[in-house]
Enzyme design. Structure first.
Site, PDB file in Angstrom:
ATOM      1  N   GLY A   3       0.861  -1.184   0.000  1.00  0.00           N
ATOM      2  CA  GLY A   3       0.000   0.000   0.000  1.00  0.00           C
ATOM      3  C   GLY A   3       0.891   1.226   0.000  1.00  0.00           C
ATOM      4  O   GLY A   3       1.427   1.606   1.046  1.00  0.00           O
ATOM      5  N   ASN A  21      -6.174   1.798  10.204  1.00  0.00           N
ATOM      6  CA  ASN A  21      -7.126   2.081  11.293  1.00  0.00           C
ATOM      7  C   ASN A  21      -8.192   0.989  11.339  1.00  0.00           C
ATOM      8  O   ASN A  21      -9.386   1.269  11.235  1.00  0.00           O
ATOM      9  CB  ASN A  21      -7.792   3.444  11.066  1.00  0.00           C
ATOM     10  CG  ASN A  21      -6.986   4.587  11.657  1.00  0.00           C
ATOM     11  OD1 ASN A  21      -6.250   4.410  12.624  1.00  0.00           O
ATOM     12  ND2 ASN A  21      -7.128   5.767  11.076  1.00  0.00           N
ATOM     13  N   LYS A  50     -14.358   8.776   8.870  1.00  0.00           N
ATOM     14  CA  LYS A  50     -14.140   7.397   8.406  1.00  0.00           C
ATOM     15  C   LYS A  50     -14.603   6.381   9.431  1.00  0.00           C
ATOM     16  O   LYS A  50     -14.493   5.187   9.204  1.00  0.00           O
ATOM     17  CB  LYS A  50     -12.674   7.181   8.054  1.00  0.00           C
ATOM     18  CG  LYS A  50     -12.256   7.948   6.814  1.00  0.00           C
ATOM     19  CD  LYS A  50     -10.927   7.450   6.280  1.00  0.00           C
ATOM     20  CE  LYS A  50     -10.169   8.561   5.598  1.00  0.00           C
ATOM     21  NZ  LYS A  50      -9.618   9.525   6.584  1.00  0.00           N
ATOM     22  N   VAL A  61      -3.323  -0.149   4.127  1.00  0.00           N
ATOM     23  CA  VAL A  61      -4.418  -0.096   3.141  1.00  0.00           C
ATOM     24  C   VAL A  61      -5.689   0.281   3.891  1.00  0.00           C
ATOM     25  O   VAL A  61      -5.734   0.185   5.119  1.00  0.00           O
ATOM     26  CB  VAL A  61      -4.576  -1.466   2.432  1.00  0.00           C
ATOM     27  CG1 VAL A  61      -3.318  -1.829   1.655  1.00  0.00           C
ATOM     28  CG2 VAL A  61      -4.925  -2.580   3.404  1.00  0.00           C
ATOM     29  N   GLU A  65      -9.411  12.878  19.384  1.00  0.00           N
ATOM     30  CA  GLU A  65      -9.150  13.799  18.247  1.00  0.00           C
ATOM     31  C   GLU A  65     -10.461  14.463  17.789  1.00  0.00           C
ATOM     32  O   GLU A  65     -10.526  15.682  17.600  1.00  0.00           O
ATOM     33  CB  GLU A  65      -8.494  12.986  17.135  1.00  0.00           C
ATOM     34  CG  GLU A  65      -8.315  13.649  15.800  1.00  0.00           C
ATOM     35  CD  GLU A  65      -7.781  12.633  14.750  1.00  0.00           C
ATOM     36  OE1 GLU A  65      -6.761  11.982  15.003  1.00  0.00           O
ATOM     37  OE2 GLU A  65      -8.411  12.495  13.682  1.00  0.00           O
ATOM     38  N   ALA A  97      -9.012   0.416   5.938  1.00  0.00           N
ATOM     39  CA  ALA A  97      -9.580  -0.559   6.882  1.00  0.00           C
ATOM     40  C   ALA A  97     -10.788  -1.253   6.263  1.00  0.00           C
ATOM     41  O   ALA A  97     -11.462  -0.692   5.402  1.00  0.00           O
ATOM     42  CB  ALA A  97      -9.987   0.163   8.161  1.00  0.00           C
ATOM     43  N   HIS A 107      -7.682   7.184  20.683  1.00  0.00           N
ATOM     44  CA  HIS A 107      -6.930   8.382  20.285  1.00  0.00           C
ATOM     45  C   HIS A 107      -7.764   9.195  19.290  1.00  0.00           C
ATOM     46  O   HIS A 107      -7.902  10.412  19.405  1.00  0.00           O
ATOM     47  CB  HIS A 107      -5.592   7.961  19.663  1.00  0.00           C
ATOM     48  CG  HIS A 107      -4.910   9.033  18.852  1.00  0.00           C
ATOM     49  ND1 HIS A 107      -5.337   9.407  17.592  1.00  0.00           N
ATOM     50  CD2 HIS A 107      -3.845   9.823  19.129  1.00  0.00           C
ATOM     51  CE1 HIS A 107      -4.569  10.382  17.137  1.00  0.00           C
ATOM     52  NE2 HIS A 107      -3.651  10.642  18.052  1.00  0.00           N
ATOM     53  N   ASN A 108      -8.333   8.514  18.305  1.00  0.00           N
ATOM     54  CA  ASN A 108      -9.110   9.221  17.290  1.00  0.00           C
ATOM     55  C   ASN A 108     -10.394   9.810  17.874  1.00  0.00           C
ATOM     56  O   ASN A 108     -10.823  10.896  17.473  1.00  0.00           O
ATOM     57  CB  ASN A 108      -9.448   8.280  16.131  1.00  0.00           C
ATOM     58  CG  ASN A 108      -8.271   8.112  15.177  1.00  0.00           C
ATOM     59  OD1 ASN A 108      -7.136   8.236  15.581  1.00  0.00           O
ATOM     60  ND2 ASN A 108      -8.554   7.846  13.923  1.00  0.00           N
ATOM     61  N   LYS A 135      -5.526   3.182  19.483  1.00  0.00           N
ATOM     62  CA  LYS A 135      -5.550   4.151  18.377  1.00  0.00           C
ATOM     63  C   LYS A 135      -6.975   4.645  18.128  1.00  0.00           C
ATOM     64  O   LYS A 135      -7.195   5.826  17.833  1.00  0.00           O
ATOM     65  CB  LYS A 135      -4.959   3.518  17.112  1.00  0.00           C
ATOM     66  CG  LYS A 135      -5.065   4.399  15.858  1.00  0.00           C
ATOM     67  CD  LYS A 135      -4.369   5.740  16.052  1.00  0.00           C
ATOM     68  CE  LYS A 135      -4.213   6.609  14.836  1.00  0.00           C
ATOM     69  NZ  LYS A 135      -5.292   6.825  13.932  1.00  0.00           N
ATOM     70  N   SER A 147      -0.318   7.138  14.165  1.00  0.00           N
ATOM     71  CA  SER A 147      -0.900   8.482  14.127  1.00  0.00           C
ATOM     72  C   SER A 147       0.132   9.516  13.708  1.00  0.00           C
ATOM     73  O   SER A 147       1.319   9.377  13.988  1.00  0.00           O
ATOM     74  CB  SER A 147      -1.461   8.865  15.493  1.00  0.00           C
ATOM     75  OG  SER A 147      -2.005  10.168  15.419  1.00  0.00           O
ATOM     76  N   GLY A 148      -0.374  10.551  13.055  1.00  0.00           N
ATOM     77  CA  GLY A 148       0.491  11.667  12.707  1.00  0.00           C
ATOM     78  C   GLY A 148       0.284  12.181  11.296  1.00  0.00           C
ATOM     79  O   GLY A 148       0.943  13.124  10.872  1.00  0.00           O
TER      80      GLY A 148
HETATM   81  C1  6PG Z   1      -4.082  10.111  12.842  1.00  0.00           C
HETATM   82  C2  6PG Z   1      -5.448  10.392  12.298  1.00  0.00           C
HETATM   83  C3  6PG Z   1      -5.695   9.575  11.085  1.00  0.00           C
HETATM   84  C4  6PG Z   1      -6.814  10.112  10.227  1.00  0.00           C
HETATM   85  C5  6PG Z   1      -8.137  10.011  10.868  1.00  0.00           C
HETATM   86  C6  6PG Z   1      -9.160  10.875  10.166  1.00  0.00           C
HETATM   87  O1  6PG Z   1      -4.036   9.757  14.018  1.00  0.00           O
HETATM   88  O2  6PG Z   1      -3.120  10.283  12.111  1.00  0.00           O
HETATM   89  O3  6PG Z   1      -6.413  10.095  13.256  1.00  0.00           O
HETATM   90  O4  6PG Z   1      -5.828   8.249  11.487  1.00  0.00           O
HETATM   91  O5  6PG Z   1      -6.560  11.417   9.873  1.00  0.00           O
HETATM   92  O6  6PG Z   1      -8.530   8.678  10.783  1.00  0.00           O
HETATM   93  O7  6PG Z   1     -10.346  10.416  10.572  1.00  0.00           O
HETATM   94  P1  6PG Z   1     -11.712  10.897   9.998  1.00  0.00           P
HETATM   95  O8  6PG Z   1     -11.623  10.774   8.492  1.00  0.00           O
HETATM   96  O9  6PG Z   1     -12.692   9.952  10.585  1.00  0.00           O
HETATM   97  O10 6PG Z   1     -11.867  12.302  10.432  1.00  0.00           O
END
Ligand code: 6PG
Length: 481
Positions: A17, A109, A267, A81, A196, A83, A192-193, A189, A135-136
């Site tokens: 990927g 993810n 997502k 790739v 976020e 999820a 974490h999201n 993770k 992440s990042g």
């Molecule tokens: C990260 C982000 C990454 C992605 C998100 C976006 O930690 O680098 O979280 O995984 O940018 O999945 O998520 P959405 O499309 O759901 O906003």
């Protein structure tokens, strides 16, 4: 020099990927001296990888067999790739080409329940497999992400030198560590999201209060975000927001932000966090509310119709602007801490329920750099769990009590003022109400129990008396155990 004539067993690490994340992470590994190979069906992606990695030992493949054969034994292969079913189809295509003891890493993810299943399926077939949250974003992948590997610990130990080399580092500590068994890495993770999502929503509500309540223009908002990011609120998401408020449409004097549709996409990781939290009976209303607001934003036509029905003058707030902005800074800090607290509470519950054996200090440590939710506050969060590894909830930590007390008047003022003016601040409001309920030694839930028993004979427990009781609420009969 780029190595173009590949022979068998040549490369240390392989990536399946070569989208932005996969390509950048591979280039990051190559920068650290590892010989790497990438595979993607799309020849353009393979060409781009080789072009960008021209100064290092980097090779792109469009044929999966040649790719697999080019890797050293035991092979270390990461998939980056999308999820879902694609991960299963890549595994199905890959495994017939592997030898026992080869290592496959899912760096996407993936939903943690998929990782739990794949973990078992791959182990049953004799392969090493582990799921790892990364992440990042694209810059993190290229320059140093935060990584959350879980599952097969021996396999992780094998690739640890590579992951440690490419991870972000804070005060010399790499932002990667073994998280726990099974799907622990992907679970962490996902949370974490979720965090976020909530912090992003808090920043969006801050923007709403500043533009509709304080009638501030973009330049003024940029200045406020910038100054906040130089203080205790310093965080990657605030930094991103500050930059957005300075980014003009190329060739124009208009802010690009002003031309972006107000319909947020996702997502699914935030939604998954809320769904699991309900299953684990662990409230995370800040994250729930952020997910709901992204969902509400999608109903643009309905919102436009409702706007014409319930039009509001939006006169603006009658407040001292400087004083209110100071309260807004407090509100954001209070709510950001409350959001982290809810996310960590969910991790503590999952650790017990799924036997993940999570170390919340380690998780705080690897979130300090590289990831999207990194912030100056994470040093405080780390010290809270370092001082007391048994800490049940972040809001009970001595390290945060003074800050929560100091910022509480600010969030209360912001929420009441915004609500009185008809400005939606659901995530701020829910952070405050969560806190007010959390600090209530007595909640009104006795009434819920009485109601349940009244209409459904669901019984209740009594203060100072053992046992389970039922009352004949409409009759004469006494309360029965
Ligand atoms: C990260 C982000 C990454 C992605 C998100 C976006 O930690 O680098 O979280 O995984 O940018 O999945 O998520 P959405 O499309 O759901 O906003």
């Amino acid at each position: 020099m780029m190595n173009t004539n590949s022979s068998a067993d040549q490369f240390t690490f392989g990536m399946i990927g070569l989208g932005t994340m996969g390509r950048n992470l591979l280039l990051n590994m190559a920068d650290h001296g590892f010989a790497v190979a990438g595979y993607d069906k799309d020849p353009e992606k393979s060409v781009l990888l080789e072009k960008e990695g021209a100064d290092n030992v980097v090779k792109g493949f469009t044929d999966i067999k040649s790719f697999v054969n080019s890797l050293q034994h035991p092979r270390s292969i990461m998939m980056l790739v999308p999820a879902g079913p694609i991960v299963d189809s890549v595994i199905a295509e890959l495994t017939p080409l592997l030898d026992k003891e080869d290592i496959v890493i899912d760096g996407g993810n993936s939903h943690f329940t998929d990782t739990t299943r794949r973990d078992k399926e791959m182990a049953d077939k004799g392969f090493h497999f582990f799921g790892m949250g990364i992440s990042g974003g694209e810059e993190g992948a290229r320059k140093g992400p935060s990584m959350m590997p879980g599952g097969d610990e021996d396999a992780y130990q094998f690739v640890e030198p590579i992951l440690t080399a490419v991870a972000a580092h804070v005060n010399g500590d790499p932002c990667v560590t073994y998280i726990g068994p099974g799907a622990a890495g992907h679970f962490v993770k996902m949370v974490h999201n979720g965090i976020e999502y909530a912090i992003m929503q808090l920043l969006a509500e801050t923007y709403e209060v500043m533009r509709k309540g304080l009638k501030m223009d973009n330049e003024a908002m940029h200045a406020v975000f910038k100054s906040w990011n130089e203080g205790r609120l310093q965080s990657f998401l605030l930094e991103v927001t500050t930059d957005i408020f300075a980014y003009k449409e190329p060739g124009s004097s208009t802010l690009l932000l002003d031309g972006i549709k107000d319909e947020a996409k996702s997502k699914g990781t935030g939604k998954w966090t809320s769904q699991v939290a309900m299953d684990l009976v662990t409230p995370i209303p800040a994250i729930d509310s952020a997910v709901s607001m992204r969902d509400l934003s999608k109903y643009k036509a309905m919102r436009v119709e409702a706007a014409s029905l319930y039009a509001d003058e939006q006169a603006g707030l009658s407040v001292d602007k400087a004083a209110f902005l100071a309260q807004l800074e407090q509100a954001f800090f209070f709510s950001m801490i409350t959001t982290y607290a809810q996310g960590m509470h969910l991790l503590a519950s999952a650790s017990t329920q799924f036997a993940y054996n999570l170390n919340l200090a380690d998780i705080s440590r690897i979130w300090r750099g590289g990831c999207i939710i990194r912030s100056a506050f994470l040093e405080t969060m780390l010290s809270a769990w370092e001082k007391n590894p048994e800490l049940k909830h972040l809001l009970l930590a001595p390290a945060v009590q003074e800050t929560i007390k100091e910022t509480q008047p600010g969030v209360r003022a912001v929420v009441t003022t915004a609500i009185a003016a008809g400005i939606a601040v659901p995530t701020y409001a829910t952070c405050l109400s969560y806190f007010d309920a959390f600090r209530s030694a007595s909640m009104p839930s006795n009434l819920i129990q009485a109601q349940r028993d009244y209409f459904g004979a669901h019984t209740f427990e009594r203060i100072g008396q053992e046992g389970v009781f039922h009352a004949d609420w409409q009759g004469e009969a006494s309360v029965q155990p």
